[in-house]
Every structure is written in C-alpha cells, then in structure tokens.
Motif scaffolding. Structure first.
Motif, mmCIF file in Angstrom:
data_model
loop_
_atom_site.group_PDB
_atom_site.id
_atom_site.type_symbol
_atom_site.label_atom_id
_atom_site.label_comp_id
_atom_site.label_asym_id
_atom_site.label_seq_id
_atom_site.Cartn_x
_atom_site.Cartn_y
_atom_site.Cartn_z
ATOM 1 N N ASN A 186 32.391 -26.098 5.334
ATOM 2 C CA ASN A 186 32.325 -27.506 5.121
ATOM 3 C C ASN A 186 33.634 -28.197 4.908
ATOM 4 O OD1 ASN A 186 29.525 -28.642 4.477
ATOM 5 N ND2 ASN A 186 29.400 -26.522 3.745
ATOM 6 N N GLY A 236 27.070 -33.025 8.707
ATOM 7 C CA GLY A 236 26.650 -33.509 7.394
ATOM 8 C C GLY A 236 26.799 -34.997 7.358
ATOM 9 N N LEU A 242 36.202 -46.603 1.313
ATOM 10 C CA LEU A 242 35.975 -45.134 1.049
ATOM 11 C C LEU A 242 34.434 -44.559 0.663
ATOM 12 C CD1 LEU A 242 39.355 -43.791 -0.362
ATOM 13 C CD2 LEU A 242 38.569 -43.718 2.088
ATOM 14 N N PRO A 302 31.473 -44.713 2.111
ATOM 15 C CA PRO A 302 30.835 -43.908 2.984
ATOM 16 C C PRO A 302 31.085 -42.271 2.718
ATOM 17 C CG PRO A 302 31.551 -45.538 4.151
ATOM 18 C CD PRO A 302 32.144 -45.630 2.842
ATOM 19 N N LEU A 303 32.128 -41.892 2.501
ATOM 20 C CA LEU A 303 32.657 -40.391 2.239
ATOM 21 C C LEU A 303 31.945 -39.812 1.288
ATOM 22 C CD1 LEU A 303 36.447 -40.716 2.286
ATOM 23 C CD2 LEU A 303 35.052 -39.884 4.257
ATOM 24 N N ASP A 304 31.322 -40.401 0.403
ATOM 25 C CA ASP A 304 30.465 -39.936 -0.771
ATOM 26 C C ASP A 304 29.075 -39.312 -0.294
ATOM 27 O OD1 ASP A 304 32.437 -40.786 -2.754
ATOM 28 O OD2 ASP A 304 31.345 -42.603 -3.381
ATOM 29 N N ASP A 305 28.851 -39.874 0.977
ATOM 30 C CA ASP A 305 27.436 -39.648 1.173
ATOM 31 C C ASP A 305 27.255 -38.287 2.529
ATOM 32 O OD1 ASP A 305 26.167 -41.737 0.175
ATOM 33 O OD2 ASP A 305 26.788 -43.175 1.592
ATOM 34 N N ILE A 306 28.390 -37.783 2.520
ATOM 35 C CA ILE A 306 28.662 -36.777 3.489
ATOM 36 C C ILE A 306 27.965 -35.513 2.867
ATOM 37 C CG2 ILE A 306 30.156 -34.976 4.732
ATOM 38 C CD1 ILE A 306 32.165 -37.309 4.917
ATOM 39 N N LYS A 307 26.911 -34.731 3.347
ATOM 40 C CA LYS A 307 26.128 -33.776 2.827
ATOM 41 C C LYS A 307 26.743 -32.567 3.306
ATOM 42 C CE LYS A 307 22.489 -36.229 1.730
ATOM 43 N NZ LYS A 307 23.263 -37.559 1.424
ATOM 44 N N ARG A 308 26.566 -31.405 2.355
ATOM 45 C CA ARG A 308 27.175 -29.986 2.659
ATOM 46 C C ARG A 308 26.113 -29.399 3.745
ATOM 47 N NH1 ARG A 308 31.515 -29.294 -0.186
ATOM 48 N NH2 ARG A 308 31.537 -26.960 -0.021
ATOM 49 N N VAL A 309 26.842 -28.579 4.609
ATOM 50 C CA VAL A 309 26.050 -28.162 5.614
ATOM 51 C C VAL A 309 26.027 -26.437 5.485
ATOM 52 C CG1 VAL A 309 25.826 -28.020 8.216
ATOM 53 C CG2 VAL A 309 26.900 -29.921 7.126
#
Lengths: 168, 86
Positions: A16, A102, B5, B7-14
């Motif tokens: 990640n 993601g 900044l 939108p960066l909070d919504d990035i999911k872990r993959v």
C-alpha cells in the motif's frame, strides 16, 4: 521473526505504501518484491534495537523513490531514442498509467489530478505528505521513519501544502 | 486550506495478490543460485595471484638468461646479433 512471518505481517503495509508512490498495481508489486528480497538478505543482520516496522517503512520508501528515478531515467532515454528511430513503442510502455485500486471510481479524476501534483513535489515533501495524510502517521512517527526532527517534519509538511495549493 | 487534501482520506487499503509471495521466493532462489560463494571467490583470486607471480618470475629469469648469453658471446668473440655489416 522468520521471513514468512515478516512477509505475512508487513506485505500489506509495503504494497500500500508503494502504491501511494507509484499509483499503479504492477509497479507497486515490483517494488514489494524488491523490498522483500532486500529484507530477506538483511533480516539476519537486522539490529533488534531499531523497530522492525520503521526499518521496513524506510526500505519501502527508498525502493519506491529509486523505482521512480529509474523509470524517469528510462523515459528520458526512450525519448531521446524515439527522436532518432520511428518506433515509439518503448516510450509508450514507459508512460505512467494511473491505476490505483484503492480509489473509488467517482474520485478517480480528482485524485489523479492531485497525485499528478504530489508527484512533482521534492522527495522529502512527498514522503511527509504520504506518511502523514495517507498513511495517517503522527508527526513523531514520521520523524522517526525519516530520521529527522519533528520540527523538520512540520516544516516539510507546511511547504508541501503551500506548494500544492499554488499548483492546484 | 487543507480542503484540497481531503480526498486522500478516502483512499482504501488494498489486499496483496496471493501469487506475490511465490514470486518473491522464486526471485530469492534465483539470486541464491547466481551468487558465487566466498570460498570460490578466494580460490579464484589465489589462482590469479599464483599466475601473476609465475609470470613475473619467468620475465625476470628471461632477462638474466639474455645477459648471460651476451657474456658468453663476448667471451668467445662471437657476434651477439645478426647485424653482420655494422
């Protein structure tokens, strides 16, 4: 801790983090491979007084930045080659594809634009921004990972935000 | 100021692809196969050193035998080379 245990505990973290740097699944997988090959080589000599997670963070950051530098170098070389030869396939293959799994589809456009500008920041500003804003690390943790003072982290983060707000 | 900044909070872990560990193991095996052991490296270095010493010994010895040859030629009043018209 054995290599298998280290992998199962930290593979998601490494993958990640690499993904935030390159925003592309294939590239992030390649960086993850490089990181764990390095870990395998030096796991025996790793000093237990340093935290293993901090150590893995550092390796991943360095490998990601090296990967980006190597890709840019190849791109420059391919561009020069393309000036003399008609075949531009190599240059096409090296162009950066935004493919971050993601990110939700409705946010893809906004984040692609944002990452475009984040990628143009100097390495240390980019790293501070990724660690504190995406990885949600505290300033103390960021300072420890980057081996700098908390004051330096604050200043780098401030500069990164100012640079980004100017660009956006 | 920091709204851009958000939108960066919504990035999911993959999750990581399951084949990645096999690939890493394969790479490690390949690298181990290509690696030369320290013993082999030392023995190659030692053989090169012996070869080098032997070369130097032969060159030095060759020089002294040429000098000896010249001395014998002088003692028997022989011409040490083929330049007959000098």
């Amino acid at each position: 801790m054995t290599f298998e245990e280290t992998y199962s505990k930290f593979c998601k973290l490494v993958f990640n983090l690499a993904l935030q740097y390159v925003q592309n699944t294939e590239d992030a997988e390649e960086i993850t491979q490089d990181v764990f090959v390095s870990i395998h080589h030096s796991l025996q000599t790793f000093q237990q007084n340093a935290q293993i997670q901090t150590w893995i963070y550092r390796i991943t950051i360095n490998k990601s930045l090296d990967f980006i530098k190597a890709r840019n170098r190849k791109k420059r070389f391919a561009f020069i080659t393309a000036l003399f030869y008609e075949d531009g396939n190599e240059l096409k293959n090296l162009t950066h594809h935004f493919n971050h799994p993601g990110i939700l589809l409705e946010q893809k456009e906004d984040l692609e634009r944002l990452f475009y500008h984040i990628n143009s920041l100097p390495d240390n500003q980019k790293t501070v921004l990724i660690l504190s804003k995406i990885e949600q690390k505290s300033q103390k943790e960021v300072a420890e990972i980057m081996n700098i003072s908390i004051k330096a982290v604050e200043s780098l983060l401030q500069r990164a935000k100012t640079n980004l707000s100017k660009k956006l | 100021m920091e709204d851009f900044l958000k939108p960066l909070d919504d990035i999911k872990r993959v999750d990581v692809a399951s084949f990645l560990f096999t690939r890493i193991q394969q790479r490690i095996q390949n690298e181990l196969g290509n690696r030369v052991s320290i013993k082999t490296a030392y023995s190659i270095a030692a053989s090169f050193a012996v070869l080098f010493a032997l070369n130097i010994f032969i060159v030095v010895n060759n020089k002294s035998s040429r000098v000896e040859g010249n001395n014998i030629a002088q003692a028997f009043h022989l011409i040490p080379n083929n330049n007959l018209y000098e």
